[in-house]
Scaffold this active site. Structure first.
Site, PDB file in Angstrom:
ATOM      1  N   TYR A 143       0.854  -1.191   0.000  1.00 58.52           N
ATOM      2  CA  TYR A 143       0.000   0.000   0.000  1.00 58.52           C
ATOM      3  C   TYR A 143       0.884   1.233   0.000  1.00 58.52           C
ATOM      4  O   TYR A 143       1.778   1.383   0.843  1.00 58.52           O
ATOM      5  CB  TYR A 143      -0.914   0.006   1.229  1.00 58.52           C
ATOM      6  N   ASP A 246       9.285   2.533   0.677  1.00 62.38           N
ATOM      7  CA  ASP A 246       8.154   3.177   1.345  1.00 62.38           C
ATOM      8  C   ASP A 246       8.162   2.738   2.808  1.00 62.38           C
ATOM      9  O   ASP A 246       7.735   1.649   3.156  1.00 62.38           O
ATOM     10  CB  ASP A 246       6.852   2.775   0.666  1.00 62.38           C
ATOM     11  N   LYS A 274       3.414   8.745   9.226  1.00 62.17           N
ATOM     12  CA  LYS A 274       2.798   8.095  10.394  1.00 62.17           C
ATOM     13  C   LYS A 274       3.550   8.407  11.680  1.00 62.17           C
ATOM     14  O   LYS A 274       3.354   9.447  12.286  1.00 62.17           O
ATOM     15  CB  LYS A 274       2.653   6.594  10.170  1.00 62.17           C
TER      16      LYS A 274
END
Length: 434
Positions: A143, A246, A274
């Site tokens: 993702y 990522d 995050k």
């Protein structure tokens, strides 16, 4: 039986004016109802009905220091007293950029943005400008945010999508997304060395980047096979392709230098978010001077009204400082507790004769109800009983534990041995009910 009547009332009220009743589509999947929070502190969160939970969802990842961490809160308040955002530069941008260049192995320079999705968008733009090519290799089950150019169909208990395996079809992740937006995406199975090398060698002249999560956290917390990340690094370097790691999830969770430090792999670009802000919205792209220079020279435009604002940079600086204290003791604390929880969970699987697997790295793990003996690929992950796990998550609320319906768990620096004991007791109470 836990009561959720106020959350149900709030959700019904919200749906009258807020599309979907929630601010992110993921949250609508929670059963029996999307919870409404009243407050949070440390490793616990309280809902509007007065229920208190040990929180392993942690706002889908950002709360690495837990809820309302005192030091982080003070840093944010101090920054807000000086002004929220300026539209001109300030010293916090410099300090944070310097810190990121210190801790991220691949970062000669960084660019700041607001979300993981934005960071990935910039990284892809930089890769295309640097190589003069357009195609991007990404992998099933990974993702990289919800932008049209990279969001492919992603089956999950909390995201609508259809299952995909090793076919080459690139399906949009949502209705309303133009299929043409994914025309530059080459979709491959992860951990398949032969497929990767064959594609790179035959199509390298049109490939700008390979983007990969270093660990497939969202889909089973699946680790890279031995030598796989090294192969990506070697082939991309040989063929003049940009390797993008990522680390929006793994960054600042697997160590202060993230997965690239832990695995000893230095990509060309890294995206982080995050946990970087400890709960405040911020992200960054870091990378080699030769690539980041494209922003310096204005060849690649990097835009965003709130990029590098005083509140977000203060939060990120405070979070990094906290994680670096005592030679990274926070990471030992989180990993030790996670190991205890995971081993206890596995023992309860055996005790109650429930088939299940837990994949873990650091303070992140994924729980699956499955007959598989191991889950090391996306196909095996898709054979899990996702409905059973969603029911497990719902029943855990009655025991005072909040987990994400897709099986992904996070621990924070605020979790304690008492939290682990309570959680294992809750698991032991819930498993027989399945």
């Amino acid at each position: 039986m836990t009561v959720f009547e106020t959350s149900k009332t709030k959700y019904a009220e919200s749906r009258n004016s807020l599309a979907g009743g929630v601010s992110s589509s993921l949250r609508a999947s929670m059963k029996p109802v999307p919870l409404y929070a009243a407050s949070g502190k440390g490793s616990h969160i309280r809902d509007v009905d007065g229920n208190e939970y040990v929180d392993y969802m942690l706002a889908y990842g950002p709360l690495i220091l837990g809820h309302a961490h005192d030091g982080l809160t003070e840093s944010i308040i101090e920054a807000m007293r000086k002004g929220y955002t300026y539209g001109v530069q300030h010293e916090g941008e410099i300090e944070l950029a310097q810190l990121l260049c210190e801790v991220l192995p691949c970062a000669d320079k960084v660019s700041l943005s607001g979300s993981g999705t934005e960071a990935v968008m910039l990284a892809l733009r930089l890769a295309r400008a640097h190589t003069g090519r357009s195609k991007v290799i990404r992998f099933h089950g990974h993702y990289h945010g919800w932008s049209d150019a990279i969001f492919t169909s992603f089956p999950s208990a909390d995201m609508k999508g259809h299952a995909v395996d090793n076919d080459s079809a690139v399906s949009p992740g949502t209705n309303g997304q133009s299929a043409n937006s994914l025309s530059d995406v080459i979709l491959l199975p992860w951990n398949d060395k032969a497929a990767l090398e064959s594609t790179l060698r035959t199509r390298h002249f049109e490939i700008a980047a390979v983007i990969t999560e270093p660990v497939m956290c969202n889909s089973g917390c699946i680790l890279p096979e031995e030598g796989y990340l090294e192969l990506i690094r070697d082939l991309t370097k040989e063929l003049g392709i940009v390797m993008i790691m990522d680390e929006v999830i793994t960054g600042f969770r697997l160590g202060i230098g993230g997965a690239q430090e832990r695995f000893g792999i230095t990509p060309d670009l890294v995206t982080v978010g995050k946990a970087l802000g400890g709960g405040i919205a911020i992200s960054a792209v870091g990378g080699r001077e030769a690539i980041m220079k494209l922003v310096d020279d204005g060849v690649v435009s990097h835009l965003g009204t709130l990029n590098g604002n005083g509140v977000s940079t203060a939060a990120a600086i405070a979070t990094i400082r906290e994680l670096r204290k005592d030679k990274g003791a926070a990471f030992s604390h989180m990993e030790g507790l996670t190991g205890t929880l995971v081993e206890g969970f596995r023992s309860l699987f055996k005790q109650h004769d429930v088939p299940g697997i837990i994949n873990q790295i650091g303070p992140v793990f994924n729980v699956m109800f499955t007959e598989e003996t191991e889950v090391r690929g996306f196909a095996a992950y898709n054979r899990r009983d996702s409905a059973k796990y969603a029911r497990f998550a719902e029943l855990m609320l009655d025991e005072g534990v909040l987990v994400r319906p897709n099986g992904l768990w996070y621990l924070s620096t605020a979790h304690s041995e008492a939290d682990i004991e309570k959680t294992l007791s809750a698991i032991g109470a819930v498993l027989p009910k399945l």
